[in-house]
Design a protein around this motif. Structure first.
Motif, PDB file in Angstrom:
ATOM      1  N   ARG A  99      14.372  62.793  22.908  1.00 30.13           N
ATOM      2  CA  ARG A  99      15.454  61.933  22.452  1.00 30.13           C
ATOM      3  C   ARG A  99      16.714  62.781  22.318  1.00 30.13           C
ATOM      4  N   ALA A 100      17.871  62.137  22.526  1.00 27.49           N
ATOM      5  CA  ALA A 100      19.151  62.825  22.367  1.00 27.49           C
ATOM      6  C   ALA A 100      20.205  61.804  21.983  1.00 27.49           C
ATOM      7  N   PRO A 101      21.258  62.221  21.267  1.00 25.31           N
ATOM      8  CA  PRO A 101      22.367  61.305  20.997  1.00 25.31           C
ATOM      9  C   PRO A 101      23.027  60.862  22.299  1.00 25.31           C
ATOM     10  N   GLY A 102      23.083  59.563  22.530  1.00 29.02           N
ATOM     11  CA  GLY A 102      23.612  59.062  23.795  1.00 29.02           C
ATOM     12  C   GLY A 102      25.044  59.476  24.051  1.00 29.02           C
ATOM     13  N   VAL A 103      25.868  59.604  22.999  1.00 29.88           N
ATOM     14  CA  VAL A 103      27.273  59.966  23.199  1.00 29.88           C
ATOM     15  C   VAL A 103      27.424  61.405  23.674  1.00 29.88           C
ATOM     16  N   LEU A 104      26.353  62.194  23.591  1.00 30.30           N
ATOM     17  CA  LEU A 104      26.412  63.588  24.041  1.00 30.30           C
ATOM     18  C   LEU A 104      25.809  63.776  25.429  1.00 30.30           C
TER      19      LEU A 104
END
Length: 451
Positions: A18-23
């Protein structure tokens, strides 16, 4: 996980993450309620080679498949953070020079005394290098440090920071900015400081108060002095980084004057302003006029929530009434780039801290309500400070960027922010970093303490 990464070699999939989508720019996968996306990353020869939806095959990397490689088991992956506002030359003096009452004035006096008594080049270098080692072990890839710039003694500190910048090149990018009261830039000293900063490839900085004063009403002659300060930067093509309105006094209104001066002069360089605490206690109309001017001038804001909560509204025997931080949500809504940063570390301005940007983001989220929803706030410790520091592209997970990443076993934000994440794995150029934060005892001889 660490063993699997060690065995993976230089080309592998980091999958089921998982990762922050904005990044993750340009990645079209669906975001969950916290703004996280599920993905697989292709790492090749130290760089991110591709990003694919979790479980999919990346056509750009036919040699690998997302069913192979290192399984993150739903844990999060973040780009390595950048710390846009620190004070490496002050760091770790607390054991020998404490703040007697925890106030802003107490901090200024304590640091002045310590600087006069103990700041040799060897002393500053030992403490600053220790601090960078801490940041490096925690995963930080770039630091901007403010350097106390009181001539003539400041020349030694700038030489130290220049040596450290060269020593750490390729591991931690080090930037330097001057810091001293605005009135120090009047006359020949101002020219000499600006020349020294330009010669070192630094950023011109100051605090919006006069020597011996606090951040209260604007000092006499402030606008003329500010105009001269801008002219020094313009003549040398320097960016600016300013300590602004670091108090709870309604007369501290320098931020508006900085924005108006930048607009009037059509200033071409970058401007970053830190703290800006007093904005939160200004009349609403004035505050929003100031925010609009800052947005129009393209000024970046960096907030230091841990240090400001430590110092602001501290009165012995009285519970603090406010958090000491500026209007970050209103600034972000106006289109202003807002970063979070460490500020001081184990010195009279802040007795704690370890230059750990994960801690900074965790505490900033709690202090300033950067959650529910998280929105774009994931950028505040990564992509936004990168742009403010002139390092656009860093702080993102994107093809072609170095595989400098933080890997967490935490899957959701309630897991990530509930614990210190001491078990994180730092990837540098796609390989696990073996560095660990140095022990405090290494500084015992420097700061004059023992067991």
């Amino acid at each position: 996980m660490r063993d699997a990464l060690q065995r993976a070699g230089s080309r592998f999939w980091l999958r089921n993450a998982r990762a922050p989508g904005v990044l993750v720019p340009g990645f079209a996968a669906e975001r969950d309620a916290e703004g996280l996306v599920r993905l697989d990353l292709r790492i090749e020869d130290g760089c991110v080679a591709g990003v694919a939806p979790a479980g999919a095959r990346d056509a750009a990397s036919p040699a690998g498949s997302a069913t192979d490689g290192v399984d993150m088991q739903g844990g999060q992956v973040w780009p390595a953070p950048l710390d846009a506002h620190t004070h490496l030359d002050k760091g770790h003096i607390w054991p020998r020079t404490r703040n007697p009452d925890g106030t802003f004035g107490g901090a200024i006096n304590a640091v002045m005394n310590d600087r006069a008594a103990a700041w040799s080049e060897a002393d500053v270098e030992a403490r600053a290098d220790f601090a960078i080692r801490c940041a490096h072990a925690h995963g930080t890839v770039a630091i901007r440090t403010h350097v106390d710039t009181y001539l003539p003694v400041a020349r030694g500190s700038w030489q130290v920071m220049t040596r450290l910048r060269e020593r750490w090149a390729g591991r931690v990018a080090l930037q330097m900015a001057s810091i001293c009261p605005l009135d120090r830039f009047a006359g020949p000293d101002g020219e000499a400081i600006a020349d020294m900063v330009a010669g070192a490839g630094g950023v011109l900085g100051m605090v919006t108060r006069h020597s011996g004063e606090l951040h209260e009403d604007l000092p006499a002659g402030f606008r003329e002095e500010l105009d001269h300060f801008f002219s020094l930067a313009e003549a040398r093509g320097l960016d600016l980084d300013l300590h602004v309105d670091e108090s709870g006094e309604s007369g501290a209104r320098a931020l508006r004057e900085i924005a108006l001066t930048a607009l009037r002069r059509n200033f071409k360089g970058r401007i970053q302003c830190g703290h800006c605490c007093s904005l939160s206690i200004q009349p609403e109309e004035f505050a929003h006029e100031t925010i609009a001017a800052v947005a129009e001038a393209g000024i970046d804001i960096v907030v230091l929530p841990m240090c400001n909560m430590y110092l602001q509204d501290r009165v012995p025997g009285r519970t603090p009434r406010w958090r000491g931080v500026t209007m970050v949500h209103e600034m972000r809504a106006a289109g202003i780039r807002v970063s979070v940063a460490s500020d001081n570390t184990r010195d009279p301005f802040y007795a704690y801290g370890d230059l750990d940007m994960v801690e900074v983001f965790r505490e900033a989220t709690r202090i300033m309500h950067l959650d529910h929803p998280f929105g774009d706030w994931y950028r505040a410790a990564s992509a936004d400070p990168a742009e403010a520091m002139g390092m656009k592209g860093r702080g993102l997970i994107a093809a072609g960027q170095p595989a400098d990443l933080l890997l967490f076993s935490a899957r959701f934000m309630t897991e990530l922010l509930a614990r210190p994440q001491s078990d994180r794995i730092v990837l540098r150029d796609g390989r696990p970093l073996e560095a660990t934060a140095p022990h405090w005892r290494e500084l015992d001889a420097v700061v004059g303490v023992g067991d």
